[in-house]
Design an enzyme around this catalytic site. Structure first.
Site, PDB file in Angstrom:
ATOM      1  N   HIS A 123       9.336  14.599   8.502  1.00 56.67           N
ATOM      2  CA  HIS A 123       9.839  13.978   9.738  1.00 56.67           C
ATOM      3  C   HIS A 123      10.780  12.843   9.341  1.00 56.67           C
ATOM      4  CE1 HIS A 123       9.924  11.725  13.500  1.00 56.67           C
ATOM      5  NE2 HIS A 123       9.390  12.773  14.112  1.00 56.67           N
ATOM      6  N   PRO A 124      11.958  12.735   9.947  1.00 59.15           N
ATOM      7  CA  PRO A 124      12.961  11.765   9.488  1.00 59.15           C
ATOM      8  C   PRO A 124      12.523  10.307   9.545  1.00 59.15           C
ATOM      9  CG  PRO A 124      13.584  12.726  11.603  1.00 59.15           C
ATOM     10  CD  PRO A 124      12.458  13.553  11.073  1.00 59.15           C
ATOM     11  N   THR A 125      11.621   9.950  10.454  1.00 57.32           N
ATOM     12  CA  THR A 125      11.160   8.563  10.557  1.00 57.32           C
ATOM     13  C   THR A 125       9.655   8.414  10.331  1.00 57.32           C
ATOM     14  OG1 THR A 125      10.910   8.782  12.974  1.00 57.32           O
ATOM     15  CG2 THR A 125      13.009   7.904  12.135  1.00 57.32           C
ATOM     16  N   ALA A 126       8.885   9.436  10.682  1.00 55.48           N
ATOM     17  CA  ALA A 126       7.419   9.342  10.612  1.00 55.48           C
ATOM     18  C   ALA A 126       6.837   9.927   9.340  1.00 55.48           C
ATOM     19  CB  ALA A 126       6.789  10.024  11.832  1.00 55.48           C
ATOM     20  N   GLY A 127       7.612  10.696   8.582  1.00 56.80           N
ATOM     21  CA  GLY A 127       7.141  11.220   7.312  1.00 56.80           C
ATOM     22  C   GLY A 127       6.175  12.370   7.451  1.00 56.80           C
TER      23      GLY A 127
ATOM     24  N   GLY B 231       2.794  22.276  11.054  1.00 60.65           N
ATOM     25  CA  GLY B 231       4.053  21.596  11.353  1.00 60.65           C
ATOM     26  C   GLY B 231       5.215  22.125  10.544  1.00 60.65           C
TER      27      GLY B 231
ATOM     28  N   HIS C 197       0.827  -1.206   0.000  1.00 58.81           N
ATOM     29  CA  HIS C 197       0.000   0.000   0.000  1.00 58.81           C
ATOM     30  C   HIS C 197       0.864   1.260   0.000  1.00 58.81           C
ATOM     31  CE1 HIS C 197      -3.207   2.786   0.917  1.00 58.81           C
ATOM     32  NE2 HIS C 197      -4.091   1.817   0.834  1.00 58.81           N
TER      33      HIS C 197
END
Length: 299
Positions: free
Chosen positions: A168-172, A163, A82
């Site tokens: 975000h480096p890990t959460a996108g 924001g 997905h």
């Protein structure tokens, strides 16, 4: 509950049971909030939660779940069928009872602003909450996915609504909005050829000239030895499930392919199934009020 609003957040984790339960715990045992359903798909690597609640309690529970997802999910290590752009990929709010679309739009903006401020997690408003016409369609926002968003977010037309203007480096990134009830409906085909599922998806989805209220894509299901036409029905009152099912069956025939079965992800309005039953049973002058459960619910 006096006012009932539904939320169906999608999280980019469908394989790690421990992480899934920690995220879902955000909705358990909360006054003014009721967890209705949650389901995970390992092929899609995705978790879909269905919850209803009153305005403020629902807002608090959703924000708690976002915090859990940001903490637990690293999209640099995420793979699945997905498309995804965020640890929490999409958060839609839907009016159910004593709530209006305007209430849901306001709630989505409050949640979006809080996500941006509290978690430094970029937020795009979509559907009825969209800040510009080109942001209404979730697929348009998500195009490029997590990887592509690192550059896309710097383009003037794709600055986030809330924001930081950095992925975000890990959460996108995440899409938050208000919409009508949606039916997540998948049709499995007796073939391993992904190109067939993709071709049929293009035939039925609105963006390519298909049904106005249908979004679709082809998905490979290697563990089942088949492929899938994965569908979002954005307004089942305008485009019926049976119409899409029969069109997929019709289009599949040109390749000598049959339908193996279909599935509904999460919850579905009873009216959508009654409409389909009326078609296949050839019912005349039948109404939703004749369904036993609907009369009990009205008491």
């Amino acid at each position: 509950m006096n006012q009932i609003i539904e939320c169906v957040p999608n999280f980019s984790e469908g394989r790690d049971r421990e992480k899934i339960e920690k995220i879902v715990d955000s909705f358990r045992g909360k006054k003014g909030v009721k967890l209705l359903d949650y389901s995970n798909d390992e092929n899609h690597n995705r978790l879909v939660v269905t919850v209803v609640g009153e305005y403020e309690p629902l807002k608090e529970a959703v924000l708690e779940s976002v915090g859990k997802a940001v903490e637990l999910i690293d999209l640099n290590k995420h793979e699945g069928q997905h498309p995804r752009m965020g640890a929490v990929d999409v958060i839609p709010f839907i009016p159910i009872k004593n709530a209006t679309m305007d209430d849901c739009i306001r709630l989505s903006k409050e949640v979006g602003e809080a996500i941006g401020n509290d978690y430094k997690f970029p937020v795009f408003l979509y559907e009825k909450s969209a800040s510009a016409p080109h942001r209404e369609n979730l697929a348009s926002i998500r195009k490029g996915e997590f990887e592509g968003m690192a550059e896309k977010i710097h383009e003037p037309e794709w600055h986030p609504d809330f924001g930081p203007e950095e992925r975000h480096p890990t959460a996108g990134t995440v899409a938050v909005g208000a919409r009508m009830p949606l039916v997540a409906y998948n049709i499995n085909l007796n073939t391993t050829r992904l190109d067939i599922a993709t071709n049929i998806s293009k035939k039925i989805r609105h963006i390519n000239g298909g049904f106005r209220f249908v979004k679709a894509m082809g998905v490979d299901l290697p563990d089942k030895g088949m492929v899938q036409v994965s569908i979002n029905m954005t307004d089942f009152t305008k485009t019926a499930l049976y119409r899409v099912f029969e069109t997929v069956r019709f289009e599949a025939k040109r390749w000598g392919v049959t339908i193996a079965g279909s599935e509904i992800i999460g919850l579905v309005p009873m009216a959508a199934l009654v409409d389909t039953a009326m078609y296949y049973l050839g019912l005349e002058d039948f109404s939703y009020s004749q369904v036993l459960e609907s009369r009990i619910m009205d008491e």
